[in-house]
Design a protein around this motif. Structure first.
Motif, mmCIF file in Angstrom:
data_model
loop_
_atom_site.group_PDB
_atom_site.id
_atom_site.type_symbol
_atom_site.label_atom_id
_atom_site.label_comp_id
_atom_site.label_asym_id
_atom_site.label_seq_id
_atom_site.Cartn_x
_atom_site.Cartn_y
_atom_site.Cartn_z
ATOM 1 N N GLN B 9 0.867 -1.252 0.045
ATOM 2 C CA GLN B 9 -0.003 -0.091 -0.112
ATOM 3 C C GLN B 9 0.760 1.266 -0.005
ATOM 4 O O GLN B 9 1.069 1.993 1.117
ATOM 5 C CB GLN B 9 -0.987 0.137 1.360
ATOM 6 C CG GLN B 9 -1.507 -1.407 1.576
ATOM 7 C CD GLN B 9 -2.912 -1.197 0.740
ATOM 8 O OE1 GLN B 9 -3.518 -0.231 0.356
ATOM 9 N NE2 GLN B 9 -3.530 -2.389 0.911
ATOM 10 N N PRO B 10 1.308 1.706 -1.031
ATOM 11 C CA PRO B 10 2.165 2.661 -1.030
ATOM 12 C C PRO B 10 2.005 3.890 -0.327
ATOM 13 O O PRO B 10 2.484 4.887 0.446
ATOM 14 C CB PRO B 10 2.551 2.944 -2.622
ATOM 15 C CG PRO B 10 1.686 2.205 -3.362
ATOM 16 C CD PRO B 10 1.192 1.193 -2.556
ATOM 17 N N TRP B 11 0.478 4.346 -0.722
ATOM 18 C CA TRP B 11 0.043 5.726 -0.042
ATOM 19 C C TRP B 11 -0.109 5.649 1.457
ATOM 20 O O TRP B 11 0.309 6.461 1.981
ATOM 21 C CB TRP B 11 -1.137 5.882 -0.791
ATOM 22 C CG TRP B 11 -1.063 6.600 -2.019
ATOM 23 C CD1 TRP B 11 -1.353 6.005 -3.369
ATOM 24 C CD2 TRP B 11 -0.432 7.682 -2.744
ATOM 25 N NE1 TRP B 11 -1.105 6.618 -4.398
ATOM 26 C CE2 TRP B 11 -0.362 7.836 -3.944
ATOM 27 C CE3 TRP B 11 0.330 8.820 -1.901
ATOM 28 C CZ2 TRP B 11 0.184 9.033 -4.561
ATOM 29 C CZ3 TRP B 11 0.874 9.875 -2.351
ATOM 30 C CH2 TRP B 11 0.666 10.024 -4.080
ATOM 31 N N LEU B 12 -0.479 4.524 2.030
ATOM 32 C CA LEU B 12 -0.653 4.179 3.510
ATOM 33 C C LEU B 12 0.873 4.291 3.750
ATOM 34 O O LEU B 12 1.002 4.935 4.791
ATOM 35 C CB LEU B 12 -1.112 2.779 3.580
ATOM 36 C CG LEU B 12 -1.004 2.469 5.092
ATOM 37 C CD1 LEU B 12 -2.030 3.133 5.672
ATOM 38 C CD2 LEU B 12 -1.513 1.006 5.295
ATOM 39 N N SER B 13 1.776 3.770 3.141
ATOM 40 C CA SER B 13 3.252 3.807 3.725
ATOM 41 C C SER B 13 3.774 5.278 3.987
ATOM 42 O O SER B 13 4.304 5.704 4.797
ATOM 43 C CB SER B 13 4.266 2.849 2.643
ATOM 44 O OG SER B 13 3.822 1.571 2.969
ATOM 45 N N VAL B 14 3.527 6.019 2.837
ATOM 46 C CA VAL B 14 3.980 7.352 2.735
ATOM 47 C C VAL B 14 3.169 8.081 3.723
ATOM 48 O O VAL B 14 3.863 8.911 4.482
ATOM 49 C CB VAL B 14 3.528 8.144 1.511
ATOM 50 C CG1 VAL B 14 3.951 9.514 1.421
ATOM 51 C CG2 VAL B 14 4.289 7.359 0.188
ATOM 52 N N THR B 15 1.831 7.982 4.195
ATOM 53 C CA THR B 15 1.084 8.816 5.252
ATOM 54 C C THR B 15 1.832 8.180 6.433
ATOM 55 O O THR B 15 2.078 9.269 7.389
ATOM 56 C CB THR B 15 -0.387 8.054 5.141
ATOM 57 O OG1 THR B 15 -0.680 8.443 3.817
ATOM 58 C CG2 THR B 15 -1.050 9.085 6.111
ATOM 59 N N TRP B 50 -7.609 -4.828 4.376
ATOM 60 C CA TRP B 50 -7.683 -4.040 3.166
ATOM 61 C C TRP B 50 -8.789 -4.387 2.166
ATOM 62 O O TRP B 50 -8.725 -5.627 1.632
ATOM 63 C CB TRP B 50 -6.599 -3.347 2.894
ATOM 64 C CG TRP B 50 -5.851 -2.311 3.650
ATOM 65 C CD1 TRP B 50 -4.986 -2.751 4.558
ATOM 66 C CD2 TRP B 50 -5.914 -0.947 3.775
ATOM 67 N NE1 TRP B 50 -4.640 -1.811 5.499
ATOM 68 C CE2 TRP B 50 -5.359 -0.619 4.932
ATOM 69 C CE3 TRP B 50 -6.962 -0.306 3.303
ATOM 70 C CZ2 TRP B 50 -5.377 0.706 5.239
ATOM 71 C CZ3 TRP B 50 -7.057 1.248 3.617
ATOM 72 C CH2 TRP B 50 -5.812 1.748 4.668
ATOM 73 N N ARG B 53 -7.468 -2.420 -3.598
ATOM 74 C CA ARG B 53 -7.109 -1.182 -3.848
ATOM 75 C C ARG B 53 -7.982 -0.368 -4.996
ATOM 76 O O ARG B 53 -8.402 -0.629 -5.850
ATOM 77 C CB ARG B 53 -5.662 -1.236 -4.550
ATOM 78 C CG ARG B 53 -5.147 -0.045 -4.972
ATOM 79 C CD ARG B 53 -4.063 0.496 -4.101
ATOM 80 N NE ARG B 53 -3.072 -0.633 -3.781
ATOM 81 C CZ ARG B 53 -1.966 -0.763 -4.710
ATOM 82 N NH1 ARG B 53 -1.693 0.128 -5.872
ATOM 83 N NH2 ARG B 53 -0.961 -1.744 -4.711
ATOM 84 N N THR B 55 -9.635 2.210 -7.559
ATOM 85 C CA THR B 55 -8.693 2.689 -8.672
ATOM 86 C C THR B 55 -9.452 4.316 -8.751
ATOM 87 O O THR B 55 -10.577 4.606 -9.076
ATOM 88 C CB THR B 55 -9.344 2.053 -10.095
ATOM 89 O OG1 THR B 55 -10.825 1.814 -9.988
ATOM 90 C CG2 THR B 55 -8.561 0.721 -10.200
ATOM 91 N N PRO B 59 -7.766 11.998 -9.026
ATOM 92 C CA PRO B 59 -7.378 12.322 -7.849
ATOM 93 C C PRO B 59 -7.391 14.001 -7.503
ATOM 94 O O PRO B 59 -7.561 14.003 -6.543
ATOM 95 C CB PRO B 59 -6.014 11.608 -7.439
ATOM 96 C CG PRO B 59 -5.312 11.457 -9.035
ATOM 97 C CD PRO B 59 -6.615 11.118 -9.701
ATOM 98 N N TRP B 60 -7.100 14.650 -8.497
ATOM 99 C CA TRP B 60 -6.958 15.968 -8.430
ATOM 100 C C TRP B 60 -8.416 16.737 -7.962
ATOM 101 O O TRP B 60 -8.426 17.874 -7.747
ATOM 102 C CB TRP B 60 -6.280 16.597 -9.523
ATOM 103 C CG TRP B 60 -7.114 16.699 -10.846
ATOM 104 C CD1 TRP B 60 -8.256 17.376 -11.236
ATOM 105 C CD2 TRP B 60 -7.200 15.442 -11.665
ATOM 106 N NE1 TRP B 60 -8.646 16.940 -12.316
ATOM 107 C CE2 TRP B 60 -7.967 15.906 -12.682
ATOM 108 C CE3 TRP B 60 -6.309 14.319 -11.855
ATOM 109 C CZ2 TRP B 60 -8.283 14.732 -13.949
ATOM 110 C CZ3 TRP B 60 -6.597 13.348 -13.152
ATOM 111 C CH2 TRP B 60 -7.680 13.969 -14.010
#
Lengths: 110, 162, 89
Positions: B9-15, B50, B53, B55, B59-60
């Protein structure tokens, strides 16, 4: 601290206190559990949000920089408020809590 | 489960990494190392919980949506406050809301939005994820509530997630 | 001026806390009490932040953050217990 900042902080504090109080009045006054759920979960979140904002403005003008902890608390409160409201509503539906007279529709249990 | 060094989960990791830096007050070597460990470990441990994922296609549009929700929270809070202070009996109603969204994450965001805007609480989702049960504090017409939510929140989410 | 506003706000939040305690004692059902506790912890956060502004220190914000985290976990645990009869299945 300029007069404008002082007015802003004063206004934010009073708005926050007023919403917190209104949420609690709703909790004490409204007739059944489901209507009571509306008072505190939202009015209080906004009230605490305004008080935290006042704290951010106050300390940033004391020259201590923008507070990260305040932002984390606000984000956390806004993320968790709907989840706790939802899980409490589910628990109430499971227990079959009474609804007030004049409620249209009905809670369902699955 | 632990044999791979990947980030499912890249976004979870960044958060998680950024929040850990905030929590440790100042960024140091130790907090960066600990943040990296947590950003790797927590997604691994929670992998099974989870949903698929989502889609996100646009996102903007998210910041605009959040801003609208924030404005609505303030406006609707004043409405609820006036109802509580006026002392009259509210007209509550349970609304069964037909969902058009299909992805679990999108439904979660919609339900949270409904709960955050005062006057409506989302109480439950049906097992097949087609109907959302909403308790409305004060409404004279069910259809108005459904139309308002569909127009203000579900349409933008549909555009973002499909 | 901020001092007066602070005192008024603290008064309002304390009054709100008392109203929550009234709902906590009166009930009538278990979910009402959980809801009252949920509101109580949010008011406690507000009071701690106001105390921090009064004393001019940011030290107490860490405590407020902890209450926010623990209060949420507590609410979820209690609601889940009411719904399922156990917290961890």
């Amino acid at each position: 601290m300029s007069a404008l900042t002082e007015y802003t902080i004063t206004a934010l504090l009073l708005i926050g206190g007023a919403f917190t109080l209104v949420g609690a009045i709703g909790l004490a006054r409204l007739p059944d559990f489901y209507t009571r759920l509306h008072g505190p979960t939202k009015a209080t979140t906004l009230g605490v949000g305004a008080i935290i904002l006042a704290s951010v403005v106050y300390f940033s003008f004391q020259g201590e920089g923008i507070g990260i902890t305040e932002i984390l608390i606000t984000a956390f409160l806004f993320l968790t408020a709907p989840i706790s409201a939802n899980i409490m509503a589910k628990a109430a539906m499971h227990l079959g809590v009474d609804v007030m007279d004049g409620t249209r529709g009905s809670p369902w249990e699955q | 489960m632990f044999d791979r060094l990947n980030f499912p989960q890249p976004w979870l990791s960044v958060t998680l990494f950024v929040v850990w830096q905030f929590l440790s007050n100042d960024i140091s070597g130790a907090s960066v190392v600990m943040g990296l460990i947590l950003a790797w470990l927590i997604p691994q441990l929670t992998q099974g919980f989870w949903p698929e994922r989502p889609t996100l296609s646009r996102p903007w549009r998210m910041p605009g949506y959040l801003l609208r929700v924030l404005v609505d929270i303030v406006v609707a809070s004043i409405t609820v406050a006036r109802l509580i202070l006026s002392g009259r009996t509210p007209k509550p109603v349970f609304v069964s809301y037909p969902l058009e969204l299909e992805q679990p994450m999108a439904i979660t965001i919609l339900a949270s939005t409904i709960s955050l805007t005062p006057g409506t609480v989302s109480a439950d989702v049906s097992d097949d994820q087609r109907i959302l049960l909403i308790h409305t504090l004060d409404a004279s017409n069910e259809q108005d509530v459904i139309d308002a939510i569909k127009q203000r929140y579900e349409k933008p989410l549909l555009e973002m997630f499909q | 001026m901020i001092g007066i506003a602070l005192n008024i706000t603290i008064g309002m939040v304390v009054l709100a806390t008392l109203l929550n305690v009234y709902r906590l004692i009166k009930g009538p059902d278990a979910p009402d009490r959980v809801l009252a506790l949920d509101t109580l912890y949010i008011n406690a956060i507000a009071l701690i932040i106001l105390l921090g502004i009064t004393l001019g220190t940011r030290l107490y914000l860490e405590a407020a953050l902890l209450i926010a985290v623990m209060g949420f976990v507590g609410t979820v645990a209690m609601a889940k217990y009411l719904k399922r009869g156990s917290v961890i299945e």
